[in-house]
Design an enzyme around this catalytic site. Structure first.
Site, PDB file in Angstrom:
ATOM      1  N   HIS A   1     -45.148 -28.249  54.329  1.00  0.00           N
ATOM      2  CA  HIS A   1     -44.016 -27.322  54.420  1.00  0.00           C
ATOM      3  C   HIS A   1     -44.358 -26.164  55.367  1.00  0.00           C
ATOM      4  O   HIS A   1     -43.605 -25.864  56.307  1.00  0.00           O
ATOM      5  CB  HIS A   1     -43.677 -26.786  53.029  1.00  0.00           C
ATOM      6  CG  HIS A   1     -42.582 -25.771  53.013  1.00  0.00           C
ATOM      7  ND1 HIS A   1     -41.282 -26.073  52.671  1.00  0.00           N
ATOM      8  CD2 HIS A   1     -42.579 -24.443  53.294  1.00  0.00           C
ATOM      9  CE1 HIS A   1     -40.537 -24.980  52.754  1.00  0.00           C
ATOM     10  NE2 HIS A   1     -41.300 -23.976  53.130  1.00  0.00           N
ATOM     11  N   GLU A   2     -45.480 -25.502  55.112  1.00  0.00           N
ATOM     12  CA  GLU A   2     -45.843 -24.354  55.950  1.00  0.00           C
ATOM     13  C   GLU A   2     -46.153 -24.796  57.377  1.00  0.00           C
ATOM     14  O   GLU A   2     -45.876 -24.065  58.331  1.00  0.00           O
ATOM     15  CB  GLU A   2     -47.031 -23.602  55.340  1.00  0.00           C
ATOM     16  CG  GLU A   2     -46.738 -22.964  53.996  1.00  0.00           C
ATOM     17  CD  GLU A   2     -45.491 -22.085  53.986  1.00  0.00           C
ATOM     18  OE1 GLU A   2     -45.166 -21.494  55.050  1.00  0.00           O
ATOM     19  OE2 GLU A   2     -44.844 -21.987  52.938  1.00  0.00           O
TER      20      GLU A   2
ATOM     21  N   HIS B   1     -42.316 -24.761  64.062  1.00  0.00           N
ATOM     22  CA  HIS B   1     -41.135 -24.039  64.538  1.00  0.00           C
ATOM     23  C   HIS B   1     -41.555 -22.887  65.460  1.00  0.00           C
ATOM     24  O   HIS B   1     -40.893 -22.598  66.467  1.00  0.00           O
ATOM     25  CB  HIS B   1     -40.353 -23.515  63.334  1.00  0.00           C
ATOM     26  CG  HIS B   1     -38.925 -23.202  63.609  1.00  0.00           C
ATOM     27  ND1 HIS B   1     -38.106 -22.616  62.666  1.00  0.00           N
ATOM     28  CD2 HIS B   1     -38.144 -23.372  64.694  1.00  0.00           C
ATOM     29  CE1 HIS B   1     -36.898 -22.457  63.172  1.00  0.00           C
ATOM     30  NE2 HIS B   1     -36.899 -22.907  64.398  1.00  0.00           N
TER      31      HIS B   1
END
Length: 693
Positions: free
Chosen positions: A481-482, A488
């Site tokens: 997730h991180e 991004h």
């Protein structure tokens, strides 16, 4: 300026000769920040004054682009400061945080209420259709103009003055709230001195508890701290119900250990924050804070958010009641004459899962070594986006546990620096998050690309010396997730800093992170990277099948505890009268109103809800994780439809419109360009098992 720290002696103000401009962490100390801020704030103000007092008529270049470029020194220092305050703090650094909270808020307020500066921006905004701007320039102008409006630029002089006072007070209270949670987490220790205290705990839980004790110079016991990586396994496996209750209640009580203390009781601090937020919203002409905050989101209104939360809450709470009865039946079947309480949930859920799916966490953990799962994340990024990660062992970070990497594209060109900080420690706040020491843009000298420096923070329980760190599946998902957030930031490819990377609307920012989690569950990824830490044997197909069958297990509990927090958050920020606000009582009333099953609890109670009160980032917007689940489940369907989780054409669209485009496109347009249509909610409900397949 502090006379003992000349600019040339302050590493924060000097040129950095480190590789790739990584901050010179070994030279930076807490006493450097206050004088560095004094200098950099003054320089930033002079840069902005030059823009606002420019005798030439406003143009995109001399006003908007110049504004985006301004404050480089200040931003550099602020990023180092805020990252260290979260990841490697100290009493000295916390003191600087308290000192600087007000001045930093005052600086931001002075920028956004500068009438001359806003007049130039407003003039350009009013004639934006005639300026011949390209899409990215137009987006930047519109976002900066909206930033000013939402920060009080259009308010009358007296209202502007009061607005500044409110924002400074909020900054101070946010800092105190965050520091209190960290202090409460650090003060609690559950000592397991006897074998009976440790009964039921598998070896991996014992090992991390022993390591926690050694790190605190305790050699006659094992320790359970309030790190999630300690609490969840302890609640899952400990057969000592009184100790589970003690640990759980301490976990739930973070932020209110010091009842009635105006400096340490976060119920009082949060109530003060709420009063100031309501005043902030009222100054903007909104009836409540939720309306103000949600106006600049994909959702747009509180009604839209509540509809989403209620839709899932009704399904999730109904499923959770069935799950609770399963736990009660299981307890009775093994002769435990108890009524299931919240501190029993994980313990009996593990027994149900083991019985129903022949699957338990302990059987998976040996295959989820931290180094292997990190390699898996890197490999997935390489297959999707053509990038490679090269470890820089010589790089000096802010803590010895941090690993630093160069990120290279297929032409062996540097695109980012990535720092991985994985372990829990007393100097680091809880949870997991992505941040940046520098963000990408193409506004460097001669419009050269500025290479981002991205950091992922996790809070995994560190393995004993010489032993690997083994992750639960949930830990591994957190890492992915991180890392999705990290991508991004790393893959950003925009011109302007304001639109870079994760500078997108709050209910879009979780899409890249939650979407990336899907690749962890792909069998081909697991077979390649989930290998037994002792034998190097690949995870068996049978265990993968069990994991897949168990995927929707306990999803009622998971979704309901989330939705409860989301609904309480939203309803708190919908309040228009905060006289005599009692946070604990408010929680109780709201949970009773939604008919919260007594065996459940809020994922985050208000006194330690850092998403809401450490800053305004997620205030009235905790729902965004659920909205992102709608987007990520629908988005991953594009790869399923292509028949390949690494389909090249789909990955290229994903890179172009989601991971690289930052805030250059309105988020729904970005999504539709990737997916070819608007998202639908059904894939998310199916993924959670809340509707029939």
């Amino acid at each position: 300026m502090h006379p003992h720290l000349a600019d040339t002696e302050n590493p924060l103000l000097a040129a950095w000769s480190t590789p790739h401009g990584i901050p010179p962490f070994s030279l930076i100390h807490a006493e450097h920040f206050e004088p560095a801020f004094e200098t950099s704030l003054r320089i930033h103000r002079s840069e902005l004054d030059a823009i606002s007092h420019n005798a030439d008529a406003p143009t995109f270049e001399n006003t908007i682009a110049s504004f985006d470029r301004s404050g480089k020194l200040f931003k550099r220092i602020e990023m180092v400061f805020s990252n260290l305050a979260a990841s490697e703090t100290s009493p000295a650094l916390q003191a600087v945080e308290r000192i600087m909270a007000g001045p930093l808020a005052a600086h931001e307020n002075a920028i956004y209420t500068d009438a001359a500066l806003f007049k130039r921006i407003d003039t350009l905004h009013a004639s934006r259709g005639e300026l011949g701007l390209d899409q990215e320039q137009m987006r930047l102008l519109e976002r900066i103009h909206l930033d000013f409006v939402r920060a009080g630029a259009t308010l009358a002089p007296e209202a502007k003055k009061r607005y500044g006072e409110v924002m400074e007070a909020l900054a101070t209270l946010n800092t105190r709230f965050s520091q209190n949670v960290l202090a409460d987490e650090g003060e609690f220790q559950l000592s397991l001195k006897t074998e009976e205290d440790r009964s039921g705990l598998p070896e991996f839980v014992r090992a991390t508890a022993k390591q926690a004790a050694i790190e605190r110079d305790i050699h006659d016991a094992h320790l359970i701290t309030l790190s999630r990586s300690h609490i969840t396994p302890f609640l899952t496996f400990s057969s000592q119900r009184p100790l589970r209750e003690k640990a759980f209640k301490a976990w739930l009580k973070r932020g209110e250990f010091h009842e009635g203390d105006t400096q340490r009781d976060n119920k009082l601090i949060a109530a003060s924050i709420m009063a100031l937020r309501l005043e902030q919203a009222n100054l903007h002409g909104y009836r409540n804070y939720a309306e103000y905050a949600l106006a600049d989101t994909m959702a747009g209104t509180p009604a839209a958010v509540e509809a989403l939360l209620n839709n899932v809450w009704q399904r999730a709470s109904a499923r959770a009641r069935i799950e609770a009865q399963d736990l009660q039946d299981t307890a009775a079947a093994i002769g435990d004459q108890i009524t299931i309480e919240p501190w029993d949930w994980f313990y009996y859920a593990e027994k149900v899962r083991r019985a129903r799916f022949d699957f338990d966490e302990a059987s998976v953990k040996p295959y989820f070594c931290l180094e292997r799962i990190t390699e898996a994340a890197f490999d997935c990024a390489a297959r999707l986006f053509g990038i490679q990660f090269r470890h820089l062992p010589e790089a000096i970070a802010y803590h010895p546990d941090v690993k630093t990497y160069e990120v290279l594209n297929s032409q062996d060109q540097l695109v980012a620096i990535f720092m991985h900080d994985n372990f829990a420690r007393s100097t680091k706040r809880g949870g997991a998050w992505m941040s940046a020491y520098r963000v990408q843009s193409r506004m460097g000298d001669n419009e050269a690309t500025i290479i981002p420096i991205i950091v992922n923070n996790n809070n995994f329980a560190k393995g004993a010396p010489g032993q690997p760190t083994l992750l639960s599946y949930d830990d591994a998902r957190t890492l992915f997730h991180e890392f999705g957030h990290g991508l991004h930031g790393m893959m950003s490819n925009v011109r302007f800093e304001r639109l870079s990377g994760t500078n997108v609307l709050r209910d879009f920012v979780e899409l890249p992170s939650q979407l990336f989690e899907h690749w962890l569950s792909e069998p081909e990824v697991l077979k390649k990277h989930a290998r037994h830490y002792q034998t190097n044997e690949a995870i068996p197909d049978a265990l993968i099948r069990k994991m897949q069958l168990a995927r929707t297990f306990n999803q009622g509990f998971d979704a309901a505890t989330f939705c409860a927090s989301g609904l309480v958050d939203l309803r708190l920020h919908l309040l228009e009268d905060l006289n005599d606000l009692d946070l604990a009582k408010f929680e109780q009333i709201q949970l009773a109103e939604i008919q919260m099953p007594k065996q459940l609890y809020m994922r985050h109670r208000l006194p330690h809800f850092l998403h809401l009160f450490a800053s305004a980032g997620y205030a009235s917007q905790y729902y965004v994780y659920l909205w992102a689940e709608v987007l990520d489940a629908d988005a991953y369907g594009a790869f399923k439809e292509a028949g390949d989780p690494f389909d090249s054409a789909t990955a290229q669209r994903l890179l172009k419109f989601i991971y690289s485009s930052g805030g250059t496109l309105p988020p729904m347009l970005a999504y539709e360009k990737f997916r070819g249509r608007a998202p639908t909610v059904e894939p998310m409900l199916r993924k959670k098992g809340l509707i029939e397949v």
